[in-house]
Design a protein around this motif. Structure first.
Motif, PDB file in Angstrom:
ATOM      1  N   VAL A   1      36.507 -43.467  61.345  1.00 32.75           N
ATOM      2  CA  VAL A   1      37.106 -44.174  60.207  1.00 32.75           C
ATOM      3  C   VAL A   1      37.416 -45.628  60.582  1.00 32.75           C
ATOM      4  O   VAL A   1      37.091 -46.566  59.845  1.00 32.75           O
ATOM      5  CB  VAL A   1      38.384 -43.460  59.726  1.00 32.75           C
ATOM      6  CG1 VAL A   1      39.116 -44.304  58.692  1.00 32.75           C
ATOM      7  CG2 VAL A   1      38.026 -42.098  59.139  1.00 32.75           C
ATOM      8  N   LEU A   2      38.049 -45.815  61.741  1.00 30.21           N
ATOM      9  CA  LEU A   2      38.367 -47.174  62.190  1.00 30.21           C
ATOM     10  C   LEU A   2      37.097 -47.988  62.395  1.00 30.21           C
ATOM     11  O   LEU A   2      37.037 -49.181  62.075  1.00 30.21           O
ATOM     12  CB  LEU A   2      39.180 -47.128  63.489  1.00 30.21           C
ATOM     13  CG  LEU A   2      40.625 -46.619  63.371  1.00 30.21           C
ATOM     14  CD1 LEU A   2      41.241 -46.430  64.753  1.00 30.21           C
ATOM     15  CD2 LEU A   2      41.468 -47.574  62.547  1.00 30.21           C
ATOM     16  N   GLY A   3      36.062 -47.338  62.941  1.00 28.77           N
ATOM     17  CA  GLY A   3      34.788 -48.021  63.148  1.00 28.77           C
ATOM     18  C   GLY A   3      34.186 -48.508  61.847  1.00 28.77           C
ATOM     19  O   GLY A   3      33.714 -49.651  61.751  1.00 28.77           O
ATOM     20  N   PHE A   4      34.210 -47.659  60.817  1.00 26.10           N
ATOM     21  CA  PHE A   4      33.671 -48.060  59.520  1.00 26.10           C
ATOM     22  C   PHE A   4      34.502 -49.193  58.902  1.00 26.10           C
ATOM     23  O   PHE A   4      33.955 -50.103  58.268  1.00 26.10           O
ATOM     24  CB  PHE A   4      33.614 -46.863  58.566  1.00 26.10           C
ATOM     25  CG  PHE A   4      32.348 -46.061  58.691  1.00 26.10           C
ATOM     26  CD1 PHE A   4      31.116 -46.631  58.375  1.00 26.10           C
ATOM     27  CD2 PHE A   4      32.369 -44.749  59.129  1.00 26.10           C
ATOM     28  CE1 PHE A   4      29.940 -45.908  58.494  1.00 26.10           C
ATOM     29  CE2 PHE A   4      31.197 -44.013  59.263  1.00 26.10           C
ATOM     30  CZ  PHE A   4      29.972 -44.604  58.940  1.00 26.10           C
ATOM     31  N   LEU A   5      35.823 -49.150  59.094  1.00 25.31           N
ATOM     32  CA  LEU A   5      36.668 -50.236  58.592  1.00 25.31           C
ATOM     33  C   LEU A   5      36.326 -51.555  59.281  1.00 25.31           C
ATOM     34  O   LEU A   5      36.279 -52.612  58.636  1.00 25.31           O
ATOM     35  CB  LEU A   5      38.146 -49.894  58.805  1.00 25.31           C
ATOM     36  CG  LEU A   5      38.716 -48.781  57.916  1.00 25.31           C
ATOM     37  CD1 LEU A   5      40.144 -48.451  58.337  1.00 25.31           C
ATOM     38  CD2 LEU A   5      38.685 -49.192  56.447  1.00 25.31           C
ATOM     39  N   LEU A   6      36.065 -51.487  60.577  1.00 28.28           N
ATOM     40  CA  LEU A   6      35.673 -52.689  61.305  1.00 28.28           C
ATOM     41  C   LEU A   6      34.326 -53.217  60.807  1.00 28.28           C
ATOM     42  O   LEU A   6      34.126 -54.432  60.685  1.00 28.28           O
ATOM     43  CB  LEU A   6      35.597 -52.401  62.812  1.00 28.28           C
ATOM     44  CG  LEU A   6      36.936 -52.151  63.525  1.00 28.28           C
ATOM     45  CD1 LEU A   6      36.697 -51.722  64.967  1.00 28.28           C
ATOM     46  CD2 LEU A   6      37.824 -53.381  63.486  1.00 28.28           C
TER      47      LEU A   6
ATOM     48  N   ALA B   1      33.552 -56.748  59.144  1.00 30.61           N
ATOM     49  CA  ALA B   1      32.499 -57.619  59.677  1.00 30.61           C
ATOM     50  C   ALA B   1      31.639 -58.176  58.537  1.00 30.61           C
ATOM     51  O   ALA B   1      31.289 -59.364  58.520  1.00 30.61           O
ATOM     52  CB  ALA B   1      31.629 -56.845  60.666  1.00 30.61           C
ATOM     53  N   ILE B   2      31.292 -57.322  57.585  1.00 34.88           N
ATOM     54  CA  ILE B   2      30.491 -57.759  56.438  1.00 34.88           C
ATOM     55  C   ILE B   2      31.251 -58.815  55.629  1.00 34.88           C
ATOM     56  O   ILE B   2      30.690 -59.836  55.211  1.00 34.88           O
ATOM     57  CB  ILE B   2      30.126 -56.555  55.548  1.00 34.88           C
ATOM     58  CG1 ILE B   2      29.199 -55.607  56.316  1.00 34.88           C
ATOM     59  CG2 ILE B   2      29.470 -57.011  54.252  1.00 34.88           C
ATOM     60  CD1 ILE B   2      28.942 -54.293  55.609  1.00 34.88           C
TER      61      ILE B   2
ATOM     62  N   ASN C   1      48.242 -59.233  61.118  1.00 36.64           N
ATOM     63  CA  ASN C   1      46.991 -59.722  60.563  1.00 36.64           C
ATOM     64  C   ASN C   1      45.953 -58.589  60.546  1.00 36.64           C
ATOM     65  O   ASN C   1      45.730 -57.940  61.566  1.00 36.64           O
ATOM     66  CB  ASN C   1      46.481 -60.887  61.424  1.00 36.64           C
ATOM     67  CG  ASN C   1      45.094 -61.335  61.016  1.00 36.64           C
ATOM     68  OD1 ASN C   1      44.830 -61.563  59.846  1.00 36.64           O
ATOM     69  ND2 ASN C   1      44.211 -61.448  61.991  1.00 36.64           N
ATOM     70  N   PRO C   2      45.319 -58.293  59.389  1.00 34.73           N
ATOM     71  CA  PRO C   2      44.448 -57.111  59.265  1.00 34.73           C
ATOM     72  C   PRO C   2      43.378 -56.987  60.340  1.00 34.73           C
ATOM     73  O   PRO C   2      43.132 -55.889  60.848  1.00 34.73           O
ATOM     74  CB  PRO C   2      43.817 -57.286  57.874  1.00 34.73           C
ATOM     75  CG  PRO C   2      44.836 -58.060  57.108  1.00 34.73           C
ATOM     76  CD  PRO C   2      45.451 -59.002  58.095  1.00 34.73           C
ATOM     77  N   LYS C   3      42.742 -58.098  60.711  1.00 37.21           N
ATOM     78  CA  LYS C   3      41.668 -58.027  61.714  1.00 37.21           C
ATOM     79  C   LYS C   3      42.212 -57.560  63.051  1.00 37.21           C
ATOM     80  O   LYS C   3      41.667 -56.658  63.682  1.00 37.21           O
ATOM     81  CB  LYS C   3      40.982 -59.391  61.846  1.00 37.21           C
ATOM     82  CG  LYS C   3      40.193 -59.819  60.612  1.00 37.21           C
ATOM     83  CD  LYS C   3      39.385 -61.065  60.869  1.00 37.21           C
ATOM     84  CE  LYS C   3      40.232 -62.316  60.934  1.00 37.21           C
ATOM     85  NZ  LYS C   3      40.810 -62.705  59.640  1.00 37.21           N
ATOM     86  N   ASN C   4      43.294 -58.190  63.507  1.00 27.42           N
ATOM     87  CA  ASN C   4      43.863 -57.794  64.794  1.00 27.42           C
ATOM     88  C   ASN C   4      44.541 -56.434  64.719  1.00 27.42           C
ATOM     89  O   ASN C   4      44.538 -55.667  65.685  1.00 27.42           O
ATOM     90  CB  ASN C   4      44.854 -58.854  65.274  1.00 27.42           C
ATOM     91  CG  ASN C   4      44.257 -59.746  66.334  1.00 27.42           C
ATOM     92  OD1 ASN C   4      43.146 -60.215  66.176  1.00 27.42           O
ATOM     93  ND2 ASN C   4      44.974 -59.970  67.404  1.00 27.42           N
ATOM     94  N   LEU C   5      45.149 -56.142  63.579  1.00 31.45           N
ATOM     95  CA  LEU C   5      45.780 -54.835  63.402  1.00 31.45           C
ATOM     96  C   LEU C   5      44.771 -53.722  63.630  1.00 31.45           C
ATOM     97  O   LEU C   5      45.030 -52.767  64.378  1.00 31.45           O
ATOM     98  CB  LEU C   5      46.368 -54.738  61.991  1.00 31.45           C
ATOM     99  CG  LEU C   5      46.954 -53.384  61.576  1.00 31.45           C
ATOM    100  CD1 LEU C   5      48.195 -53.070  62.387  1.00 31.45           C
ATOM    101  CD2 LEU C   5      47.284 -53.381  60.089  1.00 31.45           C
TER     102      LEU C   5
ATOM    103  N   LEU D   1      33.303 -57.860  65.245  1.00 26.81           N
ATOM    104  CA  LEU D   1      33.680 -56.650  64.516  1.00 26.81           C
ATOM    105  C   LEU D   1      32.492 -55.722  64.325  1.00 26.81           C
ATOM    106  O   LEU D   1      32.644 -54.490  64.343  1.00 26.81           O
ATOM    107  CB  LEU D   1      34.277 -57.035  63.154  1.00 26.81           C
ATOM    108  CG  LEU D   1      35.622 -57.784  63.215  1.00 26.81           C
ATOM    109  CD1 LEU D   1      35.977 -58.346  61.844  1.00 26.81           C
ATOM    110  CD2 LEU D   1      36.729 -56.882  63.720  1.00 26.81           C
ATOM    111  N   LEU D   2      31.302 -56.280  64.150  1.00 29.53           N
ATOM    112  CA  LEU D   2      30.094 -55.462  64.008  1.00 29.53           C
ATOM    113  C   LEU D   2      29.836 -54.656  65.274  1.00 29.53           C
ATOM    114  O   LEU D   2      29.602 -53.442  65.220  1.00 29.53           O
ATOM    115  CB  LEU D   2      28.896 -56.372  63.706  1.00 29.53           C
ATOM    116  CG  LEU D   2      27.535 -55.673  63.622  1.00 29.53           C
ATOM    117  CD1 LEU D   2      27.501 -54.700  62.449  1.00 29.53           C
ATOM    118  CD2 LEU D   2      26.407 -56.699  63.500  1.00 29.53           C
ATOM    119  N   VAL D   3      29.898 -55.310  66.421  1.00 28.24           N
ATOM    120  CA  VAL D   3      29.642 -54.630  67.695  1.00 28.24           C
ATOM    121  C   VAL D   3      30.700 -53.561  67.971  1.00 28.24           C
ATOM    122  O   VAL D   3      30.375 -52.416  68.315  1.00 28.24           O
ATOM    123  CB  VAL D   3      29.601 -55.653  68.857  1.00 28.24           C
ATOM    124  CG1 VAL D   3      29.529 -54.935  70.197  1.00 28.24           C
ATOM    125  CG2 VAL D   3      28.410 -56.592  68.690  1.00 28.24           C
TER     126      VAL D   3
END
Length: 222
Positions: A80-85, A89-90, A131-135, A207-209
């Motif tokens: 789930v976290l991977g898909f959110l990342l 990224a997109i 911050n959402p990205k770092n969170l 984020l993609l990687v």
């Protein structure tokens, strides 16, 4: 503990090279209260990541039964976290500035020169843990640690390594400033400009990687 560090280390590197926190600390170091604000920002960054990571480990520990191997839910959380990342990224890629365009800078940057050490500390906590990205990155790193080991001592040791590695990007400008003083201004200004210009692309690739890694690890563990 080695497995926990190995699983979380790539994510810590992702936090390390997040452009906006580096830009923020550089701006602190060219403000009127450079030394105090720089150290306060670094301290807030470390505290924010450490507290958020500890909360995730506590929640994960309470939800994990005593059994050998990581529980199935941990793999699902990774996916789930991977898909959110990947989704983030997109979004970052689509929002990147076009060729020749100047990226829009956040409004808080223009107010940094008047910041006090308390405000610098608070901004660092926000950028590091809210911050959402770092969170997502910090939660992903702590979740990877929790999935790799259920031993409290090993989890805390791996989290300490995660926090140290994740803080190198913010700490480096402070070290440069302390070592070079006023001579560091030009170097830090060039770093800030480059980071702002390339923020979206850096974060999109990063984020993609990491997202693909998290999804892959989660699927492998199921």
């Amino acid at each position: 503990m080695g497995a926990a560090i190995g699983q979380s280390l790539p994510i810590a590197v992702g936090v390390l090279i997040s452009p906006m926190p580096i830009v923020a600390v550089v701006l602190m170091l060219v403000s009127r209260k450079a030394t105090a604000n720089g150290f306060s920002f670094l301290l807030g960054w470390i505290v924010g990541i450490a507290v958020l990571g500890s909360i995730v480990l506590l929640v994960a520990g309470a939800a994990t039964p005593s059994e050998s191997g990581p529980p199935a839910w941990a793999s699902v959380v990774k996916i789930v976290l991977g898909f959110l990342l990947l989704l983030l990224a997109i979004k970052q890629w689509r929002g990147r500035p076009r060729a020749g365009a100047t990226p829009e800078t956040p409004k808080w940057m223009s107010a940094i020169d008047a910041f006090t050490p308390v405000k610098a500390f608070g901004l660092a906590v926000l950028l590091g843990a809210v911050n959402p990205k770092n969170l997502l990155l910090v939660v992903s790193g702590a979740a990877a640690i929790a999935a790799a080991t259920s031993e409290t001592g090993e989890q805390l040791g791996a989290l300490a390594v995660f926090v140290v590695v994740a803080s190198i990007g913010v700490a480096a400008p402070v070290v440069i400033y302390l070592a070079m003083g006023a001579r560091a201004a030009t170097m830090l200004e060039e770093l800030k400009t480059w980071m702002i210009q390339n923020n979206a692309v850096i974060m999109a690739v990063l984020l993609l990687v990491l997202g693909a890694k998290m999804v892959g690890d989660g699927i492998t563990a199921l």
